[in-house]
Structures are given as C-alpha cells and as structure tokens.
Write an enzyme that holds these catalytic residues in place. Structure first.
Site, PDB file in Angstrom:
ATOM      1  N   VAL B 104       0.861  -1.186   0.000  1.00 18.46           N
ATOM      2  CA  VAL B 104       0.000   0.000   0.000  1.00 18.46           C
ATOM      3  C   VAL B 104       0.897   1.235   0.000  1.00 18.46           C
ATOM      4  O   VAL B 104       1.748   1.388   0.880  1.00 18.46           O
ATOM      5  CB  VAL B 104      -0.912   0.028   1.247  1.00 18.46           C
ATOM      6  CG1 VAL B 104      -1.782   1.276   1.243  1.00 18.46           C
ATOM      7  CG2 VAL B 104      -1.760  -1.238   1.321  1.00 18.46           C
ATOM      8  N   GLY B 114      -6.371  12.130   2.309  1.00 18.68           N
ATOM      9  CA  GLY B 114      -7.317  11.041   2.576  1.00 18.68           C
ATOM     10  C   GLY B 114      -7.332   9.975   1.493  1.00 18.68           C
ATOM     11  O   GLY B 114      -8.185   9.086   1.504  1.00 18.68           O
ATOM     12  N   GLY B 116      -5.245   7.537   0.903  1.00 18.59           N
ATOM     13  CA  GLY B 116      -4.913   6.205   1.413  1.00 18.59           C
ATOM     14  C   GLY B 116      -6.146   5.522   1.971  1.00 18.59           C
ATOM     15  O   GLY B 116      -6.396   4.341   1.720  1.00 18.59           O
ATOM     16  N   LYS B 117      -6.922   6.314   2.704  1.00 15.41           N
ATOM     17  CA  LYS B 117      -8.152   5.780   3.282  1.00 15.41           C
ATOM     18  C   LYS B 117      -9.142   5.382   2.177  1.00 15.41           C
ATOM     19  O   LYS B 117      -9.763   4.317   2.239  1.00 15.41           O
ATOM     20  CB  LYS B 117      -8.761   6.847   4.195  1.00 15.41           C
ATOM     21  CG  LYS B 117      -9.844   6.337   5.070  1.00 15.41           C
ATOM     22  CD  LYS B 117     -10.261   7.395   6.094  1.00 15.41           C
ATOM     23  CE  LYS B 117     -11.488   6.887   6.842  1.00 15.41           C
ATOM     24  NZ  LYS B 117     -11.918   7.852   7.868  1.00 15.41           N
ATOM     25  N   PRO B 141       4.903  -0.500  12.139  1.00 12.81           N
ATOM     26  CA  PRO B 141       4.536   0.267  13.336  1.00 12.81           C
ATOM     27  C   PRO B 141       3.964   1.647  12.983  1.00 12.81           C
ATOM     28  O   PRO B 141       3.012   2.105  13.607  1.00 12.81           O
ATOM     29  CB  PRO B 141       5.863   0.415  14.092  1.00 12.81           C
ATOM     30  CG  PRO B 141       6.728  -0.684  13.592  1.00 12.81           C
ATOM     31  CD  PRO B 141       6.295  -0.991  12.194  1.00 12.81           C
ATOM     32  N   TYR B 147      -4.568   2.016  10.109  1.00 12.72           N
ATOM     33  CA  TYR B 147      -5.480   0.886   9.903  1.00 12.72           C
ATOM     34  C   TYR B 147      -6.503   0.779  11.024  1.00 12.72           C
ATOM     35  O   TYR B 147      -7.675   0.538  10.784  1.00 12.72           O
ATOM     36  CB  TYR B 147      -4.689  -0.424   9.740  1.00 12.72           C
ATOM     37  CG  TYR B 147      -3.934  -0.462   8.429  1.00 12.72           C
ATOM     38  CD1 TYR B 147      -4.635  -0.486   7.219  1.00 12.72           C
ATOM     39  CD2 TYR B 147      -2.557  -0.439   8.374  1.00 12.72           C
ATOM     40  CE1 TYR B 147      -3.967  -0.479   5.997  1.00 12.72           C
ATOM     41  CE2 TYR B 147      -1.878  -0.442   7.167  1.00 12.72           C
ATOM     42  CZ  TYR B 147      -2.588  -0.462   5.976  1.00 12.72           C
ATOM     43  OH  TYR B 147      -1.925  -0.453   4.783  1.00 12.72           O
TER      44      TYR B 147
END
Lengths: 167, 167
Positions: B104, B114, B116-117, B141, B147
């Site tokens: 990703v 936003g 990525g979301k 991490p 997520y």
C-alpha cells in the site's frame, strides 16, 4: 524389527502424484507421504481442520480456495488402498515475492511425532524452489513457540497483524 | 469556482479500463481514478514504492507478482494524455476465503488528502464483491493507527505475525 513398507517410485507417483515425498515415522511403524497433487476428499479435509478447532466452511468455498491456492500439501499416512489424510497446510501468494501459510493442521492423534515440523520444512523447501525468500503467517497464541523454534521471526521490525472483518 | 474536469463513461473505460471509478479531491482540483486494469509502467510503480521506503525489487519479479496477484489497484491522478500513478495496493489470496493486502503506497506529495483511506475502502469493497469476509495485512509500526482508525483489528484473539526469511 518391524518396519512399515516403503513404496516404489512408481507406486508413489501413481497414488500420490509426481513429486510426492515419503518418509518413515521415527518409530518406523508408519510410512508417511507429502503430496502436492493427490486430490483431497473435502469431507476428510473438513474433519481434519475441525479436529484442530477450525470452524466449518462450506465445501463450495473450500474447493475454490484450494483451486486458487499457490500450494497445498497433504500429509498422508500410507495404507494400501486407503491413504489417510493426517496433516494439511496451504499457501496463498503471488509465487514470487509473497507467500502466506494458512490452515496448518495435524490430526490430534498424530501430534507429538514431529510431523508438524516436517510439514513446515517441506512447505518452506517447496516455496524456496519457487524462488520465494520470505514467507509469512498469522500464528495463534498457542503455536507461537512452535513457529519460533523453527526459525520464524515474530513481528519483525515491530510489524503487527491486522484483520478486517465484514460486519 | 475552478473544478477539475470529470471524464465521460467512455473516456474512463478507454483510459482506465472497465470498472474504473473516478472521484474528485476534496479541494476539487484533482480528478482521481481507481483502476484495476490499467497497466502499470514498472518504472513508475517502482518509483512510487521506493518513495515510501520499499526496497528495490527486480522488474522481472514484480511483473510476475502482479500477474499472480488477486487484485491490484492503481490510484491515478487524471491528466489528459498522461495519467500519473500516485497510489497503489495489491492483494494476494484465494479469492474466496483469504485475501492479504501488500504494498500500500501513496506518493508522499499526495499524502494528507485522505487518498490512502479511500484506496483501502475501494480495495475492501472490491474484495467484498468477491465474497471475502476477512482480509489480513501486516502493518508497519508507523501505520498501525492508520489501519486501526479504519476498523482493522490489531492482533485479534492474540494472533501474532510471523515471518520466515531465507538465510
């Protein structure tokens, strides 16, 4: 000393498919075979997976999942006429960079012989032959030590596993 | 008010393939497209992945890995004549029970919008349409909170991630 009979190369190929690999249990009483191509009886496979606590999955889905797995390995206890499925594991992946192990199971009555460890070694070797250099899996709390003792690294570089569930 | 132009259905199909999905950035200055079928320029993809810190992978391997992925999604910034790849994600899996998300990436200069979301939502929706009820991934991490805020469950039931590395 009583020892379980070995199969000839031709018998092995015929019953378990090309590339099957036989070995004897350490007490020499069982002949075991790893096969990547002997077809599974879906009811026998389901019984194996449920015996180690997996929840039921519809046969239709399992059939499709097997067809689209990168690799599926059956561990068979050889018996003339009726080999018995006593272990299983499968991988998904792209066959070159990523491979993820799922559904590792040894029938409880055959646990304690080291078969799970041999199954994982066989699976790793098979994936390495594809050129894969990293393998991943999600370990239940109860099997973390099993994997760690075989050289698996738990949460390397602080990686965490994340699951998304429908609903 | 200036607003980026939208594509007609025919233009969308022609440039990005059937099933592509367009949307505008919240400032209305960019038209973005999710596509599962527009081919990737492997150099452009490699630059995207390296821009977020992934290590180099040979084009030959990447080409094969893409071919054997269950799903690969490009996020394209639409520009007439030369769409620009600004985001990417792919999944491996069996297409019915297991799906695992890899690689990703959003080009750093386009982070914070936003995207990525939205990419993850699009990917989840696409996997749900296959009938998949559980999706897995390994989170660095630095992206655990990303997520978690989207409903991913970290280490459900005490699951741990385990990696096996060659050598």
């Amino acid at each position: 000393m009583i020892s379980a009979p070995s199969l000839t190369k031709d018998e092995l190929d015929e019953v378990y498919g090309k590339g099957a690999c036989q070995f004897q249990s350490s007490d020499h009483l069982m002949t075991l075979v790893f096969s990547q191509s002997r077809p599974f009886d879906l009811i026998e496979l389901e019984q194996l997976l449920q015996s180690v606590g997996w929840s039921h999955r519809p046969a239709r889905k399992v059939r499709r999942a097997l067809a689209y797995s990168l690799l599926k390995v059956g561990l068979w206890k050889h018996e003339a006429g009726l080999p018995r499925l006593i272990g299983f594991a499968r991988c998904t992946g792209d066959g070159v960079i990523e491979a993820t192990v799922w559904d590792v199971a040894i029938l409880p009555v055959y646990q304690g012989y080291g078969f799970g460890k041999q199954l994982m070694s066989y699976l790793i070797k098979s994936l390495q032959e594809m050129g894969i250099k990293r393998i991943t899996l999600f370990a239940d709390p109860g099997v973390v030590d099993f994997y760690r003792s075989q050289g698996w690294v738990l949460e390397p570089r602080g990686n965490r596993c994340a699951f998304w569930y429908a609903n």
